[in-house]
Write a protein that holds these residues in place. Structure first.
Motif, mmCIF file in Angstrom:
data_model
loop_
_atom_site.group_PDB
_atom_site.id
_atom_site.type_symbol
_atom_site.label_atom_id
_atom_site.label_comp_id
_atom_site.label_asym_id
_atom_site.label_seq_id
_atom_site.Cartn_x
_atom_site.Cartn_y
_atom_site.Cartn_z
ATOM 1 N N ASP A 77 0.809 -1.231 0.000
ATOM 2 C CA ASP A 77 0.000 0.000 0.000
ATOM 3 C C ASP A 77 0.838 1.275 0.000
ATOM 4 O O ASP A 77 0.364 2.325 0.418
ATOM 5 C CB ASP A 77 -0.977 0.025 1.185
ATOM 6 N N GLN A 78 2.075 1.182 -0.439
ATOM 7 C CA GLN A 78 2.948 2.356 -0.546
ATOM 8 C C GLN A 78 3.410 2.497 -1.993
ATOM 9 O O GLN A 78 3.782 1.500 -2.634
ATOM 10 C CB GLN A 78 4.182 2.204 0.359
ATOM 11 N N PRO A 79 3.405 3.713 -2.539
ATOM 12 C CA PRO A 79 3.913 3.909 -3.900
ATOM 13 C C PRO A 79 5.419 3.672 -3.954
ATOM 14 O O PRO A 79 6.148 4.079 -3.052
ATOM 15 C CB PRO A 79 3.578 5.363 -4.226
ATOM 16 N N ILE A 80 5.850 2.975 -5.001
ATOM 17 C CA ILE A 80 7.280 2.719 -5.192
ATOM 18 C C ILE A 80 7.623 2.960 -6.656
ATOM 19 O O ILE A 80 6.745 3.051 -7.512
ATOM 20 C CB ILE A 80 7.666 1.263 -4.805
ATOM 21 N N GLY A 81 8.899 3.071 -6.938
ATOM 22 C CA GLY A 81 9.375 3.170 -8.306
ATOM 23 C C GLY A 81 10.182 4.427 -8.572
ATOM 24 O O GLY A 81 10.288 5.322 -7.734
ATOM 25 N N TYR A 82 10.774 4.456 -9.750
ATOM 26 C CA TYR A 82 11.628 5.569 -10.141
ATOM 27 C C TYR A 82 10.862 6.892 -10.165
ATOM 28 O O TYR A 82 11.315 7.893 -9.617
ATOM 29 C CB TYR A 82 12.249 5.296 -11.516
ATOM 30 N N ASP A 83 9.685 6.915 -10.796
ATOM 31 C CA ASP A 83 8.894 8.147 -10.869
ATOM 32 C C ASP A 83 8.505 8.639 -9.478
ATOM 33 O O ASP A 83 8.514 9.846 -9.210
ATOM 34 C CB ASP A 83 7.641 7.943 -11.712
ATOM 35 N N VAL A 84 8.184 7.716 -8.609
ATOM 36 C CA VAL A 84 7.797 8.061 -7.243
ATOM 37 C C VAL A 84 8.988 8.660 -6.504
ATOM 38 O O VAL A 84 8.863 9.688 -5.827
ATOM 39 C CB VAL A 84 7.239 6.814 -6.519
ATOM 40 N N ASP A 85 10.154 8.034 -6.633
ATOM 41 C CA ASP A 85 11.355 8.552 -5.981
ATOM 42 C C ASP A 85 11.725 9.931 -6.517
ATOM 43 O O ASP A 85 12.111 10.820 -5.751
ATOM 44 C CB ASP A 85 12.530 7.594 -6.173
ATOM 45 N N LEU A 86 11.592 10.115 -7.819
ATOM 46 C CA LEU A 86 11.900 11.405 -8.428
ATOM 47 C C LEU A 86 10.935 12.482 -7.931
ATOM 48 O O LEU A 86 11.348 13.594 -7.577
ATOM 49 C CB LEU A 86 11.843 11.303 -9.952
ATOM 50 N N ALA A 87 9.652 12.166 -7.869
ATOM 51 C CA ALA A 87 8.656 13.125 -7.381
ATOM 52 C C ALA A 87 8.916 13.488 -5.921
ATOM 53 O O ALA A 87 8.796 14.655 -5.534
ATOM 54 C CB ALA A 87 7.254 12.553 -7.552
ATOM 55 N N ARG A 88 9.295 12.510 -5.120
ATOM 56 C CA ARG A 88 9.611 12.796 -3.712
ATOM 57 C C ARG A 88 10.840 13.701 -3.596
ATOM 58 O O ARG A 88 10.868 14.607 -2.758
ATOM 59 C CB ARG A 88 9.843 11.495 -2.961
#
Length: 116
Positions: A77-88
């Motif tokens: 139930d947590q967003p993961i991935g390259y796009d997610v890391d970049l947005a964070r």
């Protein structure tokens, strides 16, 4: 009939006008950069109303289609991935938290138009 010397005088004047125009444009862009760095306001919202709204909200909202692993996905139930890391990382740099809005690529423009 014009003399060749008279014809030769037209080009330097034309180039002086172009140089002056180029100087005005460069100074204008420089002034815009300075005003932006100093936090200039247009209509009380800053130069970028989207960034102003994100700062007011305290969160950078990011539309994500979670079906494209390794770029974006869900795990426990947590967003993961390259796009997610970049947005964070971008949100952190702006001093905001990242808020992920589930969307799909087929409706992303409609979602943006509706303010989702």
């Amino acid at each position: 009939m014009r003399s060749p010397a008279a014809e030769g005088l037209r080009w330097p004047r034309l180039w002086r006008r172009r140089d002056l125009l180029a100087l005005v444009i460069v100074v204008g862009y420089g002034a815009l950069a300075v005003f932006t760095a100093l936090g200039a306001n247009v209509g009380g919202q800053g130069l970028d109303p989207v960034l102003a709204a994100a700062r007011q909200r305290g969160a950078l909202r990011v539309a994500v289609d979670f079906g494209y692993y390794p770029f974006s996905g869900m795990q426990h139930d947590q967003p993961i991935g390259y796009d997610v890391d970049l947005a964070r990382a971008v949100a952190q740099k702006l001093g905001l938290k990242a808020e992920f809005v589930p969307s799909n690529l087929d409706s992303i423009y409609d979602d943006l138009a509706r303010g989702k």
